[in-house]
Each structure stands twice: as C-alpha cells, then as structure tokens.
Design an enzyme around this catalytic site. Structure first.
Site, PDB file in Angstrom:
ATOM      1  N   PRO A 114       0.676  -1.419   0.095  1.00 55.38           N
ATOM      2  CA  PRO A 114      -0.058  -0.210  -0.166  1.00 55.38           C
ATOM      3  C   PRO A 114       0.883   1.282  -0.140  1.00 55.38           C
ATOM      4  CG  PRO A 114       0.085  -0.917   2.407  1.00 55.38           C
ATOM      5  CD  PRO A 114       0.854  -1.950   1.387  1.00 55.38           C
ATOM      6  N   LYS A 115       1.532   1.586  -1.049  1.00 55.89           N
ATOM      7  CA  LYS A 115       2.737   2.464  -1.103  1.00 55.89           C
ATOM      8  C   LYS A 115       2.008   3.997  -1.832  1.00 55.89           C
ATOM      9  CE  LYS A 115       6.481  -0.497  -1.239  1.00 55.89           C
ATOM     10  NZ  LYS A 115       7.997  -0.888  -1.664  1.00 55.89           N
TER      11      LYS A 115
END
Length: 248
Positions: A114-115
C-alpha cells in the site's frame, strides 16, 4: 511492436517502463521500529477481515534502503499492525510512504504494497536516531530513539523482521468496480541481521487527511529497535479472494 512482444511487458511506458522486472536485493537496509499501543476501536476499523487483532498494537517503521538493486537508495515509512490469519501470526501492512516513484509503482503493481509518495527520512542527530515523515510541506510523523543504547539479541531482531506479512491487492476494472480484490501474503527471505539495538523512544503523529497515521493514536510506547539487515522480498501469493461468489 508485435502483439506477442507487448504481452511480455510488465509495465508502462512501453519503451521505458517505470521499473525493471527483476527481483530486488536489499543490502544495509536500516530500520527504525517503534511499537506502540493504540485505540482498539480505531484499529478494528482499519484491519480487514479475515485478519484478526489480538492486541491493540501498531509498529511505526522507517526504513532506509541504503543499497537496493534496481532502484538505488531510497527511504520508506509507514504503519504495520500485528494480526492473526487463522493459526498464523503475522503483520498487516496498513500504509506506506516512499520518496521513490519507481519503488512505489513497482510495489503497487508487481505486488500489493500500500505505497504512496511522501518524504521520509532517517538520520542520527545529537545522540538520537531520528525518523521523520513529511507529505509536501507538512510534518506527519516524528520518531526518536536513543542511538545504539543497548544491543538487541539478533534472534529477537530476526523475529521482528521476518514475520509473515499480509496486504490488500485492489485493482479496479474499467467499469469502476474492483477487478481484483485479494488478501495476499509474503515473507522476507535470505535475511541476515548485521546489527541490532534497542533503547528509549518517542513517537509523535500529526493529523493529515491524505496520510492518516494519527487515526491510530499513540497511547503507550511498548518497544523500539534499530536494525540493519540484508534481505530479499519473496513473491506474494493470494490467500483470500474478496470477490469470490460476488462476480457478475
């Protein structure tokens, strides 16, 4: 370019992809980890089923990638939540912020990390290890730890880094509905602990609508570590399909 050649590509732009396809080896990867107790209701609101929470704990981490093949040096910060999936204990990656677009794009597209883009930093200053996270001009987090105050047992450090990791893979379709919505699992491999310390620590989280780390407020610092490693990230595998039985 022939259709068969297009089908072999993994990223765009087609003639200058944002990241390479090869696996990345991290050398001298440096962690500042601060585990803290938070509000149980806030934690339950963000951890997706079928993951389960046993204690209201969060690990705030800042990682300095001093040598990352394919990408060069970059820094990453985020929140990780201890969870249980069936009989297995692991960690759920809640949110991550990087100062490398290539690593951000690869983490989202090739895997399920989840960047998002941000400006984290990790450095030593006046006898403290300091980690910060900014989004644009706004401070989101400040972490400090006494610099190398006490050695940390390498097996404890290994146990902290090498736990199974879970994350969400969500890919929208052209109709605006999820095309892929899965819970995926990975685990660090080829791990070498090179140095590890512990000591006193503090953590401040600041409100930001696009980086809502403060939604999991700091109630009590539980532990802190400063760890230097070499490692490789293993490929992911899906362990739960949220769309199974719901596809039209």
């Amino acid at each position: 370019m022939k259709a068969a050649d297009v089908a072999r590509r993994l990223a765009t732009p087609l003639t200058a992809p944002a990241y390479p396809a090869s696996r990345t080896r991290f050398r001298d990867r440096e962690y500042l980890n601060i585990v803290y107790r938070t509000d149980p209701d806030a934690l339950r609101a963000v951890v997706p089923e079928p993951l389960e929470i046993e204690e209201p704990l969060v690990r705030f981490e800042i990682m300095r990638m001093n040598q990352a093949s394919n990408y060069g040096p970059y820094t990453e910060a985020g929140q990780v939540i201890p969870v249980r999936f069936g009989a297995e204990r692991g960690e759920y990656l809640h949110q991550m912020y990087l100062d490398s677009f290539a690593a951000t794009a690869a983490g989202r597209e090739l895997a399920a990390y989840p960047k998002s883009m941000g400006s984290p930093a990790l450095f030593a200053e006046h006898g403290a290890l300091v980690g910060t996270l900014d989004l644009g001009s706004q401070r989101v987090a400040t972490a400090t730890m006494g610099y190398q105050h006490r050695p940390l047992d390498f097996e404890r450090a290994r146990a902290e880094i090498a736990v199974p990791t879970y994350m969400l893979k969500i890919v929208p379709g052209y109709d605006g509905k999820p095309r892929i919505c899965e819970l995926a699992r990975t685990q660090i491999t080829d791990l070498t602990i090179k140095d590890a310390w512990t000591g006193p620590a503090r953590l401040q989280l600041f409100e930001h609508v696009l980086a809502p780390l403060a939604d999991l407020p700091v109630r009590e610092i539980v532990s802190a570590s400063h760890i230097i490693t070499d490692l490789t990230l293993a490929p992911l595998r899906p362990v739960h399909d949220y769309l199974e039985g719901n596809r039209s």
